[in-house]
Structure formats: structure tokens, C-alpha cells
Design an enzyme around this catalytic site. Structure first.
Site, short mmCIF file in Angstrom:
data_model
loop_
_atom_site.label_atom_id
_atom_site.label_comp_id
_atom_site.label_asym_id
_atom_site.label_seq_id
_atom_site.Cartn_x
_atom_site.Cartn_y
_atom_site.Cartn_z
N ARG A 149 -44.91 -2.96 -5.71
CA ARG A 149 -44.90 -1.63 -5.08
C ARG A 149 -44.84 -0.53 -6.14
NH1 ARG A 149 -40.98 -2.76 0.17
NH2 ARG A 149 -42.70 -3.23 1.57
N GLY A 159 -44.66 -8.00 3.18
CA GLY A 159 -43.46 -8.81 3.34
C GLY A 159 -43.44 -10.07 2.49
N LYS A 168 -39.49 -15.11 12.79
CA LYS A 168 -39.30 -14.43 14.07
C LYS A 168 -40.60 -14.09 14.77
CE LYS A 168 -35.57 -12.02 14.97
NZ LYS A 168 -34.85 -10.77 15.16
N GLY A 198 -43.59 -4.37 7.97
CA GLY A 198 -43.47 -3.80 9.32
C GLY A 198 -44.55 -2.77 9.60
P1 AMP Z 1 -40.20 -13.36 8.83
O1 AMP Z 1 -39.17 -12.41 8.26
O2 AMP Z 1 -40.12 -13.51 10.29
O3 AMP Z 1 -41.59 -13.06 8.31
O4 AMP Z 1 -39.83 -14.77 8.23
C1 AMP Z 1 -39.84 -15.11 6.87
C2 AMP Z 1 -38.87 -16.23 6.65
O5 AMP Z 1 -39.25 -17.33 7.45
C3 AMP Z 1 -38.80 -16.75 5.24
O6 AMP Z 1 -37.51 -16.54 4.74
C4 AMP Z 1 -39.08 -18.24 5.39
O7 AMP Z 1 -38.27 -19.07 4.60
C5 AMP Z 1 -38.75 -18.48 6.82
N1 AMP Z 1 -39.39 -19.69 7.34
C6 AMP Z 1 -40.69 -19.95 7.47
N2 AMP Z 1 -40.89 -21.16 7.99
C7 AMP Z 1 -39.67 -21.70 8.20
C8 AMP Z 1 -39.22 -22.94 8.72
N3 AMP Z 1 -40.07 -23.89 9.15
N4 AMP Z 1 -37.87 -23.13 8.82
C9 AMP Z 1 -37.01 -22.20 8.42
N5 AMP Z 1 -37.38 -20.99 7.89
C10 AMP Z 1 -38.70 -20.76 7.79
#
Ligand code: AMP
Length: 387
Positions: free
Chosen positions: A35, A348, A202, A371
Site C-alpha cells: 500500500r 485483503g 466468512k 472491503g
Molecule cells: P476472510 O477474512 O473471511 O477473507 O478470511 C480469511 C481467513 O480465512 C484467513 O485467516 C484464513 O486462514 C482463513 N481460512 C481460510 N480457509 C480456512 C479453513 N479451511 N479453515 C480455517 N480458516 C480458514
């Protein structure tokens, strides 16, 4: 909102809202300076016009007194100074006589950076709540305002929307412009086949984006923990995998409405997230945690990607913070890097993965805003852009 080239900048005092919300490790060191690097084009353009530059940014969320110690922008000012090979004066305040004195004594091409704008949040959320008095004060420090912080364009804060509403001369910087040039074609007129890859943990904060993209895309490949919410919604055993329970209903609805969603057919699993004895399985048992997509899924996803003309990717395919669960993300990254198509990473965690794995230059665009890029792809107009 004007473009930066339309402004008369010569020798002006210019406030730039930059996005220096960079990740820091436990020692307070910057782990990804993308960034900061992406902000250089606007900064150098202003320096070429002999401007005096006042930089404002936030860094993380500031909720308690201790955050004042760990969320200072001092380390960022130092990194920017190294990248520009030029002094950047860091002012450890967000307002007051020290700020005003230093700014009133600035010479052409001088650069100052104020302390983290969200330090103002400790005093009644003044930055995040777009406090009118704070916005007016910051606007009074300069003659021209440039918003180059794409990562916060989906928020109406004092340091972007607030300052802009108090300034006559204002524009979007090169970074924001580049983001719009690369993200808007994805929803406005993607070339088909258009394949979306979604991962991460999420679903709840991505629901509107998923809805909008499902109308534009030909396929949505879902990996990461997000896939387990969809698999559970189909009634498939997901063991102890991470599930976004509040989005289960939405996942069910999506699966009923569209057959564009492609889910994993095998998994890298473990019974404990932190031990290294993982297994690859087609079906999860009750004790299993799915932590990465398996080799069959990687091949399945590649088969959808190989002929695509547009790819948008948001979210890692697994728990990538642990290197043994990076394979899915890495393999897709490598495969996409060789494809000749319009390929965009939506900020992200995925952006950090792509950059740290060394693939940034192989993508058409790697967004600096997680976001913000998702909200733009919802089809929303962002407050920080329509100033
Ligand atoms: P988000 O903030 O929703 O984009 O999620 C990103 C996070 O999802 C990262 O910290 C990843 O480690 C986590 N993640 C992705 N796949 C998995 C999984 N199968 N189990 C646990 N954490 C996960």
C-alpha cells in the site's frame, strides 16, 4: 469527483488521504508495504508540481489506550522516507499547535505525515464518526484535497468524506483511479467466460457481493472455510471445520437458486489445526477440520479457470497462515499467473498471499482494498469516491 490531472497543484499545500493501513508483526515491523508503494505515483506527481504534502492515514482500529502504543504511523513514515529517498517529517499528533507550526513552516516539496487519524476515535469516534469539527480542522491545514485511500472509500470518515466536504479543490489520486479502472469492468462488462474464486472464512460480510457476482459470473469456485458453510448447507458432513453459521440459510438459498457454485470434492484435513499430521480425504469424518482444498479440487478448479477470459479472486483457499495449508492457494496462483486473461485479486488476505508468493506482476490488478473492492463489486457507489 475530478481526476488528479485536472487540478491546478503547482506549489499548493496538498492534503493526501493515503491508505497506510499496513499489516505489522508482533515486533511492530511492516510485513507487506504494497500500500505504501502503490501511493508513490500520486506523491511523486505532487512533488513534481512542487507541492507541500500533508499525509493522513489510519492504521488498524483504535479502541483503547494501549492501541496508541502499537498503532503509530511512525514506522510507516520511516518506510515511506526510505522508498522516496527523501525526508518525511512524522508529527506524533493528529491536531494542535505542533501540527500547525510545522505545516506553516513547510517549504515546497516538503512532506509531513500526521499520526494515525483513528487516534481521534478514542475521543468519541471523531474520525470514524465523521465529526464535522475535526473534518473542518483537517481541511484547514491545506488548499487542495486528494483522496488516494481506496481501502477506506467504502467508509464516510472525517479524513476522507469529511475533509472533501470542506474543500473546493479535490480529486481522486492515481491509486484510486487505477482501482476503479480495473474493478469496474468486472461488474459492468466482464468478458466471458467469467470465473469468480471465493475463499476465506466468512460469508456474512460478502453476501451482497456474492449475490451480485452470481448474476454476472459463469462460475463461482468456492474454497477456504467458506466452502464448508456451503457443503453443510447441502447436508454434507463437514466435521469440525469452520462454519459461518449465520450464513447457512443464505448458502442454502444460493445453492437452490443457481448451479454456478462449484464446491471442493476433496480436502486437506487434520484433527487439530496446529499439528502437522494432515490427511487428504474425499469425505470428512466427524473429527476432521477441513484446512485446504485437496488435489482433486485443485484440478477441478483449474478446469473451470483454463479457458476463462475474466477472473476475480477474493479469499485464500485454506488456512494459509500455516504453510502446509497453502498448497491450494499457491497452486491456483501459479496456474492463473500463466493464463492470458483479465485477472484481478480483490485485496485483503488474498492480495498479501499473491504478493508474498511473488505473483503480483502476473495479475492484471491486485487491489489494495479488501472491503472497498467487495462493496464496489456489490454494485454500490462508495462514499469516498462520490465526493
Ligand atoms: P476472510 O477474512 O473471511 O477473507 O478470511 C480469511 C481467513 O480465512 C484467513 O485467516 C484464513 O486462514 C482463513 N481460512 C481460510 N480457509 C480456512 C479453513 N479451511 N479453515 C480455517 N480458516 C480458514
Amino acid at each position: 469527483m475530478k481526476k488528479i490531472e485536472e487540478l491546478d497543484l503547482d506549489s499548493k499545500k496538498v492534503i493526501i488521504r493515503v491508505d497506510y493501513n499496513v499489516p505489522l508483526n508482533d515486533k511492530g515491523e511492516i510485513t507487506d508495504d504494497n500500500r505504501i508503494k502503490e501511493s508513490l505515483k500520486t506523491i511523486n506527481y505532487c512533488l513534481d508540481h512542487n507541492c507541500k504534502l500533508i499525509l493522513l492515514s489510519h492504521l488498524g482500529k483504535v479502541k483503547k489506550e494501549e492501541d496508541l502504543k502499537t498503532k503509530s504511523l511512525r514506522v510507516v513514515a520511516k518506510r515511506l522516507s526510505e522508498l522516496l529517498n527523501k525526508e518525511v517529517t512524522f508529527i506524533p499528533k493528529t491536531r494542535g499547535s505542533e501540527v500547525e507550526n510545522i505545516i506553516s513552516n513547510m517549504k515546497e516539496k516538503d512532506i509531513v505525515m500526521l499520526e494515525n487519524t483513528r487516534f481521534e476515535d478514542l475521543d468519541g469516534k471523531k474520525e470514524s464518526g465523521n465529526d464535522p469539527e475535526l473534518a473542518k480542522y483537517w481541511a484547514s491545514l491545506g488548499e487542495v484535497f486528494i483522496n488516494d485511500a481506496f481501502g477506506t472509500c467504502h467508509r464516510a470518515h472525517a479524513s476522507n468524506v469529511g475533509i472533501a466536504s470542506n474543500m473546493k479543490e479535490k480529486a481522486l489520486g492515481f491509486l484510486v483511479q487505477k482501482e476503479l479502472d480495473n474493478l469496474l469492468p468486472i461488474i459492468n462488462n466482464p468478458t466471458h467466460p467469467f470465473v469468480v474464486i471465493l475463499g476465506g472464512a466468512k460469508i456474512s460480510d460478502k453476501i451482497e457481493t456474492i449475490k451480485n457476482l452470481s448474476q454476472k459470473a459463469d462460475y463461482i469456485l468456492v474454497g477456504g472455510a467458506m466452502a464448508y458453510t456451503f457443503l453443510k448447507a447441502k447436508g454434507i458432513e463437514t466435521g469440525k471445520s469452520l462454519i459461518d453459521l449465520e450464513s447457512l440459510e443464505f448458502a442454502k438459498e444460493m445453492l437452490e437458486k443457481t448451479n454456478k457454485i462449484i464446491l471442493p470434492i476433496d480436502h486437506v484435513t487434520n484433527i487439530d489445526m496446529e499439528n502437522d499430521n494432515y490427511k487428504v480425504k474425499d469425505n470428512l469424518d466427524k473429527e476432521d477440520i477441513g484446512l485446504d482444498i485437496g488435489p482433486k479440487t485443485i484440478e477441478l478448479f483449474k478446469s473451470y479457470l483454463k479457458d476463462s477470459k475474466t477472473i476475480f479472486w477474493n479469499g485464500p483457499m485454506g488456512y494459509y497462515e500455516k504453510s502446509i495449508y497453502q498448497e491450494g492457494t499457491k497452486e491456483l496462483c501459479d496456474f492463473i499467473s500463466k493464463l492470458d486473461c483479465f485477472k484481478v485479486v480483490g485485496g485483503g488476505d488474498t492480495a498479501s498471499c499473491v504478493i508474498n508468493m511473488g505473483y503480483k506482476d502476473k495479475f492484471t490488478h491486485v487491489s489494495t482494498g479488501g472491503g472497498a473492492s467487495l462493496e464496489l463489486l456489490e454494485g454500490k457507489s462508495l462514499p469516498g469516491i462520490n465526493l
